[in-house]
Design a protein around this motif. Sequence first.
Motif, PDB file in Angstrom:
ATOM      1  N   ARG A 180      53.316  36.646  41.780  1.00  0.00           N
ATOM      2  CA  ARG A 180      51.946  36.164  41.941  1.00  0.00           C
ATOM      3  C   ARG A 180      51.945  34.644  41.912  1.00  0.00           C
ATOM      4  N   ASP A 226      48.304  31.280  38.656  1.00  0.00           N
ATOM      5  CA  ASP A 226      46.948  31.671  38.251  1.00  0.00           C
ATOM      6  C   ASP A 226      46.568  30.926  36.979  1.00  0.00           C
ATOM      7  N   ARG A 270      40.302  27.978  39.356  1.00  0.00           N
ATOM      8  CA  ARG A 270      41.455  28.727  38.840  1.00  0.00           C
ATOM      9  C   ARG A 270      42.072  29.553  39.969  1.00  0.00           C
ATOM     10  N   MET A 295      44.926  39.874  45.061  1.00  0.00           N
ATOM     11  CA  MET A 295      44.406  40.475  43.831  1.00  0.00           C
ATOM     12  C   MET A 295      42.937  40.768  44.100  1.00  0.00           C
ATOM     13  N   GLU A 316      39.986  40.971  42.079  1.00  0.00           N
ATOM     14  CA  GLU A 316      39.479  40.743  40.718  1.00  0.00           C
ATOM     15  C   GLU A 316      38.155  40.001  40.724  1.00  0.00           C
ATOM     16  N   ASP A 345      40.071  40.893  35.022  1.00  0.00           N
ATOM     17  CA  ASP A 345      39.062  39.943  35.494  1.00  0.00           C
ATOM     18  C   ASP A 345      37.928  40.643  36.228  1.00  0.00           C
ATOM     19  N   ARG A 389      35.951  37.996  29.055  1.00  0.00           N
ATOM     20  CA  ARG A 389      37.017  38.825  28.481  1.00  0.00           C
ATOM     21  C   ARG A 389      37.539  38.275  27.161  1.00  0.00           C
TER      22      ARG A 389
HETATM   23 MG    MG Z   1      43.251  38.072  36.581  1.00  0.00          MG
END
Ligand code: MG
Length: 572
Positions: free
Chosen positions: A332, A335, A359, A430, A432, A456, A466
């Motif tokens: 990935r 992030d 982000r 992703m 999310e 997320d 979260r």
């Molecule tokens: Mg995430």
Amino acid sequence: MTRLHGLAASRGTALGRARVRLPHVQETGEKRIAASAVEQELERLHRATDAARAEMRELRSRLQGALPAEVGEFLDLHAMLLDDPELLAALDELVRGKRYSASHALRVQRDRLAQVFEGMEDAYLKSRIDDLDHVIGRIHSFLHKRATHVKGLAGEILVCENVAPSELAQLQSQGVVGIVSSGGSVLSHSAILARSLHMPLVVGASAVLNKVNDGDVMILDGGSGEIVIEPASSDLRQYRARQRELAREQRELGRLRAKPTRTLDGEEITLLANAESQDDVAQAHALGARGLGLYRTEFLFLQRNHLPDEEEQFRAYRDTVLGMSGRPVTIRTLDLGADKADRTGLVMGNEENPALGLRGVRLSLANPKVADTQLRAILRASGYGPVRILVPMVSSREEIMAVRRRLSRLAALLRNDGHEVAENIPVGAMIEVPAAAIGLECFIDQVDFLSIGTNDLVQYLLAADRNNEAVSELYSPLHPAVLRLLWQVIETARRHQTPVAVCGEIAGDAQMTAMLLALGLTEFSLHPGTLLEVRRAIREVDLTGLRAQAPQLLAARDRRGIERWINGNARD
Ligand code: MG
Ligand code: PEP
């Protein structure tokens, strides 16, 4: 003996002495003292400063040569701050001149210095505010606790307000055996990393800082969230019994190591692993994971003051690819952002709302040089085995296309320079951000695979942070809107024949396995520590029967309805 409860964030039990770390800077209102109390207050302050200095010296000498250079750098800086004559003189002046209490003087002086740091251009110096807070926090804690001298951290349970992802590995190498925090949440990045490091962690134990003293003996159960302070003999007996039970369970699960991940009616389910470290890679390999479904690269960027260069990243990715010996590795892209703040100054420190800020892929596209360095390293690693590239926090077609364009350009340049770069490296997104889930049809033709980041997705869909314990009840995947959206994404992917996995923490929760299978999921990406439990859950269900129950699951109108469905389909 006192018993407390928190949220179970990382399994495992620990028995050890408590090391209390009070919040770095406690809010203390302006408090003035009588003229006659000034000398005594100064003496308290000096004693606390001396104790913090002695603690630092001890830590330094104990760690000599044992930890990476960056840690040494922090410690040097902390020692320097504690010896800074200006800092000390200013504190004395606030107590003597203004007759502030020592605590309030610390607060005022901290704010003054923080302002100076904040005004600095240099991102590295700016990020030193954390160190300042740490040092002031240590003096503060010696001021307010009878600082029983607890030697070292080995064999200790850290009791704190919060623990940052960046300090976890350091704490473990110092010998900390468990952590309890008064704040925090089960799905924070700290909790994820703690699970990866097998560090027992209980979060959200709100009373813990008031109940535990430095040096108290405690038992911590990261599987149930229970904390026992000064355990009685019966607790110790129970602890040993629990240890034996865990060992037995592990042995039993161990028998599933070489078994297929197949349902009772013969359907093969794919288990991929989430990995953060070489240990995770080794475990994933040993347990028969089909590949890595999520390799979080941001952990290479934490705990340090300089960005890793292409060569360092390349070596880390290549070794991971080699570690999986031919099974695909899903890397990935960076992030960082939100609660994964680095020390290099890449993540903006002053965003009002970082979870909605710069982000994931947004940060990469805003920093093309950093992005290109990482993409080049990943492309070079693809010469050593199958690699897939996963893009986090995607919310639009344009973002995926922008990454694809960069990849094509960089691959051509690398090949020109004589590097081996695989053809047709799969690129995935992703899912999310709710926009990506709802608007999946708009860009699914641009991706080769999908991975649903429920950690997320749940927070953005339910508007519940979260990491915020105040809304931890609201933050739950067991919400009808979450299930309907998951079903919709899985169904859209199936129609387009695009592979889709879930890589959020629910994929590794065996209680959720039947529910995810019923929603149509056939690929799970989970921490290797949970792989065998999920394999066991899969081997005990009849997939056809479960899928037939999906309409009832999707018809549930609240959490209780969903829980009833889960319990009705739970294994005995
Ligand atoms: Mg995430
Ligand atoms: C997720 O959001 O579910 C995910 C896997 O990514 P992270 O936890 O790293 O944000």
